[in-house]
Enzyme design. Structure first.
Site, mmCIF file in Angstrom:
data_model
loop_
_atom_site.group_PDB
_atom_site.id
_atom_site.type_symbol
_atom_site.label_atom_id
_atom_site.label_comp_id
_atom_site.label_asym_id
_atom_site.label_seq_id
_atom_site.Cartn_x
_atom_site.Cartn_y
_atom_site.Cartn_z
ATOM 1 C CE LYS A 1 3.189 -23.373 -25.689
ATOM 2 N NZ LYS A 1 1.734 -23.506 -25.569
ATOM 3 N N GLY B 1 -16.008 -13.105 -31.039
ATOM 4 C CA GLY B 1 -15.233 -14.071 -31.824
ATOM 5 C C GLY B 1 -16.050 -15.300 -32.155
ATOM 6 N N GLY C 1 -15.156 -17.874 -34.155
ATOM 7 C CA GLY C 1 -14.245 -18.801 -34.824
ATOM 8 C C GLY C 1 -14.534 -20.222 -34.382
ATOM 9 C CG HIS C 2 -11.646 -23.314 -35.208
ATOM 10 N ND1 HIS C 2 -10.723 -22.435 -35.700
ATOM 11 C CD2 HIS C 2 -11.821 -24.251 -36.150
ATOM 12 C CE1 HIS C 2 -10.344 -22.832 -36.898
ATOM 13 N NE2 HIS C 2 -11.000 -23.932 -37.197
ATOM 14 C CB VAL C 3 -13.615 -21.831 -29.141
ATOM 15 C CG1 VAL C 3 -14.282 -22.076 -27.800
ATOM 16 C CG2 VAL C 3 -12.290 -22.570 -29.213
HETATM 17 P P1 NAD Z 1 -10.195 -18.795 -34.216
HETATM 18 O O1 NAD Z 1 -9.049 -18.091 -34.853
HETATM 19 O O2 NAD Z 1 -10.824 -19.952 -34.904
HETATM 20 O O3 NAD Z 1 -11.365 -17.756 -33.870
HETATM 21 C C1 NAD Z 1 -11.158 -16.460 -33.420
HETATM 22 C C2 NAD Z 1 -12.237 -15.603 -34.051
HETATM 23 O O4 NAD Z 1 -12.153 -14.302 -33.505
HETATM 24 C C3 NAD Z 1 -12.099 -15.459 -35.574
HETATM 25 O O5 NAD Z 1 -13.331 -15.740 -36.195
HETATM 26 C C4 NAD Z 1 -11.699 -13.989 -35.754
HETATM 27 O O6 NAD Z 1 -12.178 -13.441 -36.957
HETATM 28 C C5 NAD Z 1 -12.355 -13.352 -34.544
HETATM 29 N N1 NAD Z 1 -11.800 -12.071 -34.137
HETATM 30 C C6 NAD Z 1 -10.512 -11.636 -34.189
HETATM 31 N N2 NAD Z 1 -10.416 -10.398 -33.712
HETATM 32 C C7 NAD Z 1 -11.656 -10.035 -33.333
HETATM 33 C C8 NAD Z 1 -12.208 -8.843 -32.756
HETATM 34 N N3 NAD Z 1 -11.459 -7.792 -32.474
HETATM 35 N N4 NAD Z 1 -13.537 -8.813 -32.502
HETATM 36 C C9 NAD Z 1 -14.321 -9.882 -32.770
HETATM 37 N N5 NAD Z 1 -13.849 -11.012 -33.335
HETATM 38 C C10 NAD Z 1 -12.542 -11.089 -33.595
HETATM 39 O O7 NAD Z 1 -9.643 -19.250 -32.771
HETATM 40 P P2 NAD Z 1 -10.281 -20.328 -31.778
HETATM 41 O O8 NAD Z 1 -9.583 -21.623 -31.973
HETATM 42 O O9 NAD Z 1 -11.763 -20.264 -31.849
HETATM 43 O O10 NAD Z 1 -9.794 -19.749 -30.381
HETATM 44 C C11 NAD Z 1 -10.365 -18.571 -29.832
HETATM 45 C C12 NAD Z 1 -9.572 -18.159 -28.601
HETATM 46 O O11 NAD Z 1 -9.586 -19.215 -27.640
HETATM 47 C C13 NAD Z 1 -8.101 -17.861 -28.852
HETATM 48 O O12 NAD Z 1 -7.695 -16.859 -27.958
HETATM 49 C C14 NAD Z 1 -7.412 -19.157 -28.482
HETATM 50 O O13 NAD Z 1 -6.075 -18.958 -28.079
HETATM 51 C C15 NAD Z 1 -8.261 -19.608 -27.323
HETATM 52 N N6 NAD Z 1 -8.243 -21.064 -27.099
HETATM 53 C C16 NAD Z 1 -8.642 -21.904 -28.074
HETATM 54 C C17 NAD Z 1 -8.638 -23.268 -27.841
HETATM 55 C C18 NAD Z 1 -9.101 -24.227 -28.905
HETATM 56 O O14 NAD Z 1 -9.364 -25.399 -28.581
HETATM 57 N N7 NAD Z 1 -9.237 -23.821 -30.151
HETATM 58 C C19 NAD Z 1 -8.216 -23.781 -26.596
HETATM 59 C C20 NAD Z 1 -7.836 -22.879 -25.588
HETATM 60 C C21 NAD Z 1 -7.851 -21.514 -25.860
#
Ligand code: NAD
Length: 353
Positions: A79, A179, A181-183
């Site tokens: 990292k 949540g 979001g993306h995932v």
């Molecule tokens: P993102 O920021 O696109 O989505 C997160 C979502 O959670 C957002 O829509 C946000 O509004 C919502 N949110 C925040 N606080 C909240 C709450 N208290 N209650 C309900 N919703 C809430 O992030 P992402 O890329 O979708 O990643 C989600 C999680 O997965 C993160 O913890 C990230 O570290 C982890 N992760 C993501 C990836 C990836 O490929 N994107 C890979 C490994 C781990």
């Protein structure tokens, strides 16, 4: 540019860089390369002291070793952290200098975007080193990791259903997704297609509403989602959601989601086991993104079909974790750490597997 090696027990290399010309202050940690070069993101954060930055890079690089070992990516763990405010301290000179710093390790450390850095920053880093992933698609990269992370969580969830209910069938199962979001969005679509009933929450009301309309899911308030009655709770928002306050209120049989560091402390995993809740260790089930990137760094170049096959193997990794947990009567998070350590102790057997 002044690069200084620091002694750190249990780590292969810890290097610190100060470059007054560009303003760069950064640290790279290579935890373990016995399974392959150390891959891990470049985090930019306004750490108050060098000690804070070093503490974080050590913790995160070790986490990457374990994640890659269980995911069988053929990579090690590393990292980097850049000390600075990502909103105000970024410059091309800074990321070029960071590229030189990464390059000085000759490929033992491969970087990628992370919290505080972006694809655009990686393009600047690429000017000075080839040891960078997460570039734009047109530069031969594997693109947005989120669909892969979601696919891995979906496949991993099947292993959880089998373990908890004796069948991987999603029909009739209720999955609560925290949540959207993306995932979370990609995951919800996989789940809806497989016949699960969805409960969805997000702090952005329009986002959750749109996803509920697309998937036939029901909207739940963010304050209630962790305590709703469901078969599977999928944390896909924040870390540390399983803690002393939330744990007694959980009404799920399985926890399986994408968020990093879901347990506030490791012993919360034991508490889940005692409560009869099956926990899919976060770094095992959310490894789809890193698996996809690992295909990008293979000599043959990126291959989507190969990536899909490897991401789907998250199902088998979890099966193995559950087996160890039962055989050794330990929490699933402890079982996944043991699986990682077993693989690290037999690098020859695992290399390229
Ligand atoms: P993102 O920021 O696109 O989505 C997160 C979502 O959670 C957002 O829509 C946000 O509004 C919502 N949110 C925040 N606080 C909240 C709450 N208290 N209650 C309900 N919703 C809430 O992030 P992402 O890329 O979708 O990643 C989600 C999680 O997965 C993160 O913890 C990230 O570290 C982890 N992760 C993501 C990836 C990836 O490929 N994107 C890979 C490994 C781990």
């Amino acid at each position: 540019m002044k690069i200084q090696t620091l002694a750190q027990e249990g780590y292969e290399k810890l290097v610190k860089c100060e470059d007054p010309a560009s303003g760069l202050r950064a640290v790279i940690a290579i935890h373990d390369t016995s399974l392959g070069p150390a891959l891990g993101g470049m985090r930019m954060w306004p750490y108050a002291t060098w000690e804070d930055a070093i503490f974080d890079v050590l913790r995160l690089s070790k986490g990457m070793t374990y994640k890659s070992a269980v995911a069988d990516t053929g990579l090690g763990g590393g990292k980097s952290v850049v000390i600075g405010n990502p909103k105000t301290d970024k410059s091309e000179r800074l990321f070029e200098a960071m590229g030189e710093f990464v390059d000085s390790l000759g490929g033992r450390y491969i970087t990628a975007e992370d919290v505080g850095t972006s694809v655009e920053d990686m393009v600047v880093v690429r000017r000075k080193t080839r040891w960078v992933t997460g570039l734009p698609l047109e530069m031969g990269s594997s693109g947005d990791p989120s669909p892969w992370t979601a696919l891995g969580v979906f496949r991993g969830m099947k292993a959880c259903l089998e373990e908890a209910f004796g069948s991987p069938d999603f029909r009739g199962r209720v999955v609560a997704v925290q949540g959207c979001g993306h995932v979370g969005q990609y995951l919800a679509r996989h789940l809806a297609d497989a016949g699960a009933a969805l409960l969805l929450a997000d702090i952005h009301p329009e986002r959750v509403r749109a996803l509920a309309d697309q998937t036939g899911g029901k909207v739940v308030s963010p304050a209630d989602i962790l305590g709703v009655a469901c078969d599977v709770l999928a944390p896909c928002a924040l870390g540390a959601v399983i803690n002393d306050e939330t744990l007694p209120a959980l009404r799920c049989r399985v926890i399986a989601g994408a968020a990093n560091n879901q347990l506030l402390r490791e012993d919360h995993g034991q508490r889940l086991k005692e409560a009869g809740i099956l926990y899919a260790p976060d770094y095992v089930i959310n490894a789809g993104g890193i698996i996809n990137v690992s295909i990008e760094v293979e000599p043959e170049g990126y291959d989507e079909a190969r990536s899909r096959r490897k991401v789907e193997n998250i199902y088998f990794a979890l099966k193995r974790v559950f087996e160890i947990s039962k055989e050794q009567n330990v929490s699933t998070n402890e079982a996944s750490n043991r699986l990682a350590e077993e693989r690290l102790s037999q690098p020859a057997r695992n290399a390229g597997a």
